[in-house]
Motif scaffolding. Structure first.
Motif, PDB file in Angstrom:
ATOM      1  N   VAL A   1       0.831  -1.211   0.000  1.00  0.00           N
ATOM      2  CA  VAL A   1       0.000   0.000   0.000  1.00  0.00           C
ATOM      3  C   VAL A   1       0.863   1.257   0.000  1.00  0.00           C
ATOM      4  N   ALA A   2       2.150   1.111   0.304  1.00  0.00           N
ATOM      5  CA  ALA A   2       3.102   2.220   0.257  1.00  0.00           C
ATOM      6  C   ALA A   2       4.429   1.649  -0.210  1.00  0.00           C
ATOM      7  N   TRP A   3       5.104   2.384  -1.086  1.00  0.00           N
ATOM      8  CA  TRP A   3       6.350   1.861  -1.654  1.00  0.00           C
ATOM      9  C   TRP A   3       7.195   3.017  -2.165  1.00  0.00           C
ATOM     10  N   ALA A   4       8.454   2.690  -2.471  1.00  0.00           N
ATOM     11  CA  ALA A   4       9.393   3.640  -3.060  1.00  0.00           C
ATOM     12  C   ALA A   4      10.398   2.843  -3.871  1.00  0.00           C
ATOM     13  N   PRO A   5      11.105   3.478  -4.797  1.00  0.00           N
ATOM     14  CA  PRO A   5      12.094   2.755  -5.597  1.00  0.00           C
ATOM     15  C   PRO A   5      13.192   2.168  -4.711  1.00  0.00           C
ATOM     16  N   LYS A   6      13.588   0.954  -4.995  1.00  0.00           N
ATOM     17  CA  LYS A   6      14.691   0.334  -4.261  1.00  0.00           C
ATOM     18  C   LYS A   6      15.992   1.079  -4.575  1.00  0.00           C
ATOM     19  N   PRO A   7      16.676   1.609  -3.555  1.00  0.00           N
ATOM     20  CA  PRO A   7      17.962   2.263  -3.813  1.00  0.00           C
ATOM     21  C   PRO A   7      18.967   1.293  -4.432  1.00  0.00           C
ATOM     22  N   ALA A   8      19.684   1.773  -5.420  1.00  0.00           N
ATOM     23  CA  ALA A   8      20.640   0.914  -6.113  1.00  0.00           C
ATOM     24  C   ALA A   8      21.725   0.403  -5.183  1.00  0.00           C
ATOM     25  N   ALA A   9      22.035   1.173  -4.138  1.00  0.00           N
ATOM     26  CA  ALA A   9      23.108   0.792  -3.223  1.00  0.00           C
ATOM     27  C   ALA A   9      22.703  -0.321  -2.271  1.00  0.00           C
ATOM     28  N   TRP A  10      21.409  -0.625  -2.168  1.00  0.00           N
ATOM     29  CA  TRP A  10      20.936  -1.626  -1.227  1.00  0.00           C
ATOM     30  C   TRP A  10      20.814  -2.991  -1.880  1.00  0.00           C
ATOM     31  N   SER A  11      21.198  -4.012  -1.152  1.00  0.00           N
ATOM     32  CA  SER A  11      20.923  -5.387  -1.569  1.00  0.00           C
ATOM     33  C   SER A  11      19.436  -5.663  -1.384  1.00  0.00           C
ATOM     34  N   TRP A  12      18.980  -6.784  -1.912  1.00  0.00           N
ATOM     35  CA  TRP A  12      17.582  -7.178  -1.674  1.00  0.00           C
ATOM     36  C   TRP A  12      17.329  -7.385  -0.184  1.00  0.00           C
ATOM     37  N   GLU A  13      18.306  -7.956   0.520  1.00  0.00           N
ATOM     38  CA  GLU A  13      18.121  -8.182   1.954  1.00  0.00           C
ATOM     39  C   GLU A  13      17.939  -6.859   2.707  1.00  0.00           C
ATOM     40  N   GLU A  14      18.768  -5.878   2.364  1.00  0.00           N
ATOM     41  CA  GLU A  14      18.637  -4.577   3.018  1.00  0.00           C
ATOM     42  C   GLU A  14      17.294  -3.935   2.694  1.00  0.00           C
ATOM     43  N   ALA A  15      16.913  -3.956   1.436  1.00  0.00           N
ATOM     44  CA  ALA A  15      15.647  -3.335   1.034  1.00  0.00           C
ATOM     45  C   ALA A  15      14.455  -4.059   1.638  1.00  0.00           C
ATOM     46  N   GLY A  16      14.547  -5.392   1.735  1.00  0.00           N
ATOM     47  CA  GLY A  16      13.431  -6.166   2.270  1.00  0.00           C
ATOM     48  C   GLY A  16      13.138  -5.874   3.719  1.00  0.00           C
ATOM     49  N   GLY A  17      14.160  -5.487   4.472  1.00  0.00           N
ATOM     50  CA  GLY A  17      13.974  -5.207   5.888  1.00  0.00           C
ATOM     51  C   GLY A  17      13.881  -3.735   6.223  1.00  0.00           C
ATOM     52  N   ALA A  18      13.796  -2.872   5.226  1.00  0.00           N
ATOM     53  CA  ALA A  18      13.922  -1.436   5.479  1.00  0.00           C
ATOM     54  C   ALA A  18      12.623  -0.734   5.837  1.00  0.00           C
ATOM     55  N   ALA A  19      11.547  -1.026   5.124  1.00  0.00           N
ATOM     56  CA  ALA A  19      10.372  -0.142   5.165  1.00  0.00           C
ATOM     57  C   ALA A  19       9.753  -0.021   6.552  1.00  0.00           C
ATOM     58  N   GLY A  20       9.596  -1.124   7.261  1.00  0.00           N
ATOM     59  CA  GLY A  20       8.975  -1.059   8.575  1.00  0.00           C
ATOM     60  C   GLY A  20       9.789  -0.228   9.551  1.00  0.00           C
ATOM     61  N   SER A  21      11.108  -0.421   9.550  1.00  0.00           N
ATOM     62  CA  SER A  21      11.969   0.349  10.453  1.00  0.00           C
ATOM     63  C   SER A  21      11.994   1.820  10.064  1.00  0.00           C
TER      64      SER A  21
ATOM     65  N   GLY B   1      20.747   7.396  -1.369  1.00  0.00           N
ATOM     66  CA  GLY B   1      21.424   7.885  -2.559  1.00  0.00           C
ATOM     67  C   GLY B   1      22.616   8.767  -2.231  1.00  0.00           C
ATOM     68  N   GLN B   2      22.573   9.391  -1.050  1.00  0.00           N
ATOM     69  CA  GLN B   2      23.679  10.238  -0.604  1.00  0.00           C
ATOM     70  C   GLN B   2      24.714   9.451   0.206  1.00  0.00           C
ATOM     71  N   GLY B   3      24.475   8.146   0.362  1.00  0.00           N
ATOM     72  CA  GLY B   3      25.377   7.329   1.155  1.00  0.00           C
ATOM     73  C   GLY B   3      25.258   7.571   2.641  1.00  0.00           C
ATOM     74  N   ARG B   4      24.093   8.078   3.093  1.00  0.00           N
ATOM     75  CA  ARG B   4      23.916   8.447   4.499  1.00  0.00           C
ATOM     76  C   ARG B   4      22.955   7.514   5.236  1.00  0.00           C
ATOM     77  N   LEU B   5      22.525   6.454   4.587  1.00  0.00           N
ATOM     78  CA  LEU B   5      21.624   5.510   5.244  1.00  0.00           C
ATOM     79  C   LEU B   5      21.942   4.101   4.782  1.00  0.00           C
ATOM     80  N   ARG B   6      22.246   3.247   5.743  1.00  0.00           N
ATOM     81  CA  ARG B   6      22.393   1.828   5.450  1.00  0.00           C
ATOM     82  C   ARG B   6      21.445   1.046   6.341  1.00  0.00           C
ATOM     83  N   VAL B   7      21.129  -0.150   5.926  1.00  0.00           N
ATOM     84  CA  VAL B   7      20.195  -1.000   6.670  1.00  0.00           C
ATOM     85  C   VAL B   7      20.984  -2.199   7.172  1.00  0.00           C
ATOM     86  N   PRO B   8      21.484  -2.150   8.401  1.00  0.00           N
ATOM     87  CA  PRO B   8      22.239  -3.290   8.922  1.00  0.00           C
ATOM     88  C   PRO B   8      21.355  -4.540   8.997  1.00  0.00           C
TER      89      PRO B   8
END
Length: 316
Positions: free
Chosen positions: A106-126, A279-286
């Motif tokens: 119901v809500a989404w955004a483009p997957k950042p190119a710098a993120w792996s699928w694992e990082e993107a998969g766990g990002a939205a809720g946090s 995109g600015q390299g200021r957010l990673r998803v551990p």
């Protein structure tokens, strides 16, 4: 398709993978072929039965709130995204079901190119949770924020979002995570007795806001903030209301039940902010660990250990 669910309250072992009917995109939504999805610590509490008196559950309960994947259906009225696009996002809070081969967002955004699928998969809720709480606390430039439980899935994102807003951040974690917190921009300290004194030594000018991701220490956190209105918790601590602390959550709850209150509006605008920061390299998803979808029960066990640094994800 495969989907993760549980059909009774109990330990992690009640979680299993089953064959389920595929969902389809409706008006204003998109469907994705899921590549990775997040494990929700809140759902682990629900599964254990600890929240049975306040969060109504209809069995079987499908799990998963955030996911990333490739769009394969676009609902009526949706623009700006098409089949084949890579996105990350969230399901409807009442529907869940992101831990599956297909999910409706119901809500989404483009997957950042710098993120792996694992990082993107766990990002939205946090990302949504961190944005929701920091907005409520009105955290901004020049503020000092304490993040209690800063090394977890939400805490790591909250630290980075607060830093991006120009705030100074103190984060609590076990000592072996202190260098990790420094790498995210936080000044680390430990949990437990003496917390109030340790924080005052690090922030002699005081703390403007406290974001509690861990639970179990609200009296100390109120003392740190100087006012319960400056503390927000996302932990399922039913003493929060009696102490004057707001518990922020998105669960569908029994509004008559004491101690938890109604859900807060989702802060989905945080997804766009996350894309910009990434995109600015200021957010990673551990990512603490990535499990195959079929090992969802093991992922729940790790979540309950409370030793995971970052987000636990399931991969398809």
């Amino acid at each position: 398709m495969r989907a993760v669910q549980f059909s009774e309250y109990g330990p992690a072992g009640v979680v299993h993978v089953t064959e389920a009917e595929e969902p389809h995109a409706g008006p204003g939504t998109v469907r994705i072929a899921v590549r990775a999805s997040g494990l929700s610590a809140g759902e682990a509490h629900i599964r254990s039965g600890g929240l049975r008196d306040v969060v109504p559950v209809t069995f079987p309960y499908r799990t998963g709130f955030d996911a990333a994947g490739v769009v394969d259906e676009v609902g009526d009225g949706v623009t700006g995204v098409g089949a084949g696009d890579e996105v990350f996002g969230m399901t409807a809070a009442a529907a869940r079901g992101a831990n599956a081969d297909h999910a409706v967002l119901v809500a989404w955004a483009p997957k950042p190119a710098a993120w792996s699928w694992e990082e993107a998969g766990g990002a939205a809720g946090s990302v949504e949770t961190a944005t929701r709480v920091l907005d409520r606390l009105a955290v901004g430039a020049g503020h000092t924020v304490l993040v209690q439980g800063a090394a977890g899935g939400v805490g790591t994102i909250a630290v980075q979002f607060a830093v991006a807003r120009g705030a100074a951040v103190i984060g609590t974690a076990r000592e072996h995570n202190h260098d990790f917190l420094r790498s995210l921009g936080a000044e680390p300290t430990t949990y437990g007795p003496g917390l109030v004194e340790r924080v005052r030594a690090l922030a002699p000018g005081g703390v403007d806001a406290v974001f509690d991701c861990a639970g179990g220490a609200l009296p100390d956190l109120i003392a740190v903030a100087g006012d319960p209105a400056r503390v927000v918790t996302i932990a399922p601590d039913l003493t929060a209301a009696t102490l004057g602390v707001h518990m922020s959550h998105g669960a569908q709850v029994d509004d008559a039940a004491a101690g938890i209150g109604a859900a807060d509006p989702p802060a989905v605008h945080g997804l766009g902010i996350a894309v910009e920061l990434a995109g600015q390299g200021r957010l990673r998803v551990p990512v603490a660990a990535a499990f195959p979808l079929t090992e969802a029960a093991a992922a729940h066990e790790l979540s309950e250990s409370r030793h995971a640094r970052g987000k636990i994800v399931l991969v398809n």
